[in-house]
Design a protein around this motif. Structure first.
Motif, short mmCIF file in Angstrom:
data_model
loop_
_atom_site.label_atom_id
_atom_site.label_comp_id
_atom_site.label_asym_id
_atom_site.label_seq_id
_atom_site.Cartn_x
_atom_site.Cartn_y
_atom_site.Cartn_z
N ARG A 74 -33.21 -2.60 -27.22
CA ARG A 74 -33.19 -2.63 -28.67
C ARG A 74 -32.17 -1.64 -29.23
N GLN A 75 -32.11 -0.46 -28.65
CA GLN A 75 -31.18 0.56 -29.13
C GLN A 75 -29.73 0.19 -28.85
N GLN A 76 -29.49 -0.64 -27.85
CA GLN A 76 -28.12 -1.04 -27.53
C GLN A 76 -27.49 -1.82 -28.67
N GLY A 77 -28.30 -2.56 -29.42
CA GLY A 77 -27.77 -3.41 -30.48
C GLY A 77 -27.71 -2.75 -31.84
N GLN A 78 -28.00 -1.48 -31.94
CA GLN A 78 -27.98 -0.81 -33.23
C GLN A 78 -26.55 -0.63 -33.73
N PRO A 79 -26.36 -0.77 -35.04
CA PRO A 79 -25.02 -0.56 -35.60
C PRO A 79 -24.60 0.91 -35.47
N GLY A 80 -23.30 1.12 -35.32
CA GLY A 80 -22.77 2.46 -35.21
C GLY A 80 -22.73 2.98 -33.79
N ARG A 81 -23.21 2.22 -32.86
CA ARG A 81 -23.16 2.64 -31.45
C ARG A 81 -21.77 2.30 -30.93
N ASP A 82 -20.97 3.32 -30.65
CA ASP A 82 -19.57 3.09 -30.31
C ASP A 82 -19.30 3.06 -28.81
N THR A 83 -20.33 3.11 -28.01
CA THR A 83 -20.13 3.05 -26.56
C THR A 83 -20.49 1.67 -26.05
N ALA A 84 -20.01 1.35 -24.89
CA ALA A 84 -20.32 0.07 -24.27
C ALA A 84 -21.82 0.03 -23.91
N PRO A 85 -22.45 -1.11 -24.04
CA PRO A 85 -23.87 -1.20 -23.70
C PRO A 85 -24.10 -0.93 -22.21
N ASP A 86 -25.20 -0.26 -21.94
CA ASP A 86 -25.58 -0.02 -20.56
C ASP A 86 -26.10 -1.31 -19.95
N PRO A 87 -25.89 -1.51 -18.66
CA PRO A 87 -26.46 -2.71 -18.04
C PRO A 87 -28.00 -2.60 -18.04
N ALA A 88 -28.63 -3.74 -18.16
CA ALA A 88 -30.09 -3.76 -18.16
C ALA A 88 -30.61 -3.31 -16.80
N GLY A 89 -31.70 -2.57 -16.81
CA GLY A 89 -32.30 -2.11 -15.56
C GLY A 89 -33.01 -3.25 -14.84
N PRO A 90 -33.38 -3.03 -13.60
CA PRO A 90 -34.08 -4.08 -12.84
C PRO A 90 -35.48 -4.29 -13.40
N ASP A 91 -36.07 -5.45 -13.11
CA ASP A 91 -37.44 -5.67 -13.54
C ASP A 91 -38.37 -4.76 -12.72
N PHE A 92 -39.62 -4.68 -13.12
CA PHE A 92 -40.54 -3.72 -12.52
C PHE A 92 -40.74 -3.97 -11.03
N ASP A 93 -40.80 -5.23 -10.61
CA ASP A 93 -41.02 -5.53 -9.20
C ASP A 93 -39.87 -5.02 -8.34
N ALA A 94 -38.64 -5.24 -8.78
CA ALA A 94 -37.48 -4.75 -8.03
C ALA A 94 -37.44 -3.23 -8.03
N TYR A 95 -37.79 -2.64 -9.17
CA TYR A 95 -37.83 -1.17 -9.28
C TYR A 95 -38.86 -0.58 -8.32
N SER A 96 -40.06 -1.16 -8.27
CA SER A 96 -41.09 -0.58 -7.40
C SER A 96 -40.76 -0.78 -5.92
N LYS A 97 -40.12 -1.90 -5.56
CA LYS A 97 -39.71 -2.09 -4.17
C LYS A 97 -38.67 -1.05 -3.76
N GLU A 98 -37.70 -0.81 -4.63
CA GLU A 98 -36.67 0.19 -4.34
C GLU A 98 -37.29 1.58 -4.25
N ARG A 99 -38.23 1.87 -5.13
CA ARG A 99 -38.90 3.17 -5.12
C ARG A 99 -39.66 3.39 -3.82
N GLN A 100 -40.39 2.36 -3.37
CA GLN A 100 -41.12 2.48 -2.11
C GLN A 100 -40.17 2.64 -0.93
#
Length: 68
Positions: A34-60
């Motif tokens: 949501r914050q990526q689309g706010q007006p006045g943000r002059d930097t390139a959008p960050d890539p979206a993070g992985p979904d929770f399942d991919a995140y938890s597998k990587e964490r384990q």
């Protein structure tokens, strides 16, 4: 009888912990998106993070690796 009730309580609480972790993670992802689309943000959008399942597998996987 107390043992069965105690085991049931622990099982239910363990399930709640996993659900809460998922909700917090997904909430943070949505807020960041949501914050990526706010007006006045002059930097390139960050890539979206992985979904929770991919995140938890990587964490384990990282937790199982030996540390130097």
């Amino acid at each position: 009888m107390r043992t069965v009730a105690s085991l049931l309580l622990v099982t239910v609480l363990a399930g709640c912990t996993t659900a809460n972790e998922r909700l917090v993670y997904e909430g943070i992802r949505q807020e960041n998106a949501r914050q990526q689309g706010q007006p006045g943000r002059d930097t390139a959008p960050d890539p979206a993070g992985p979904d929770f399942d991919a995140y938890s597998k990587e964490r384990q996987r990282l937790q199982k690796e030996p540390r130097p």
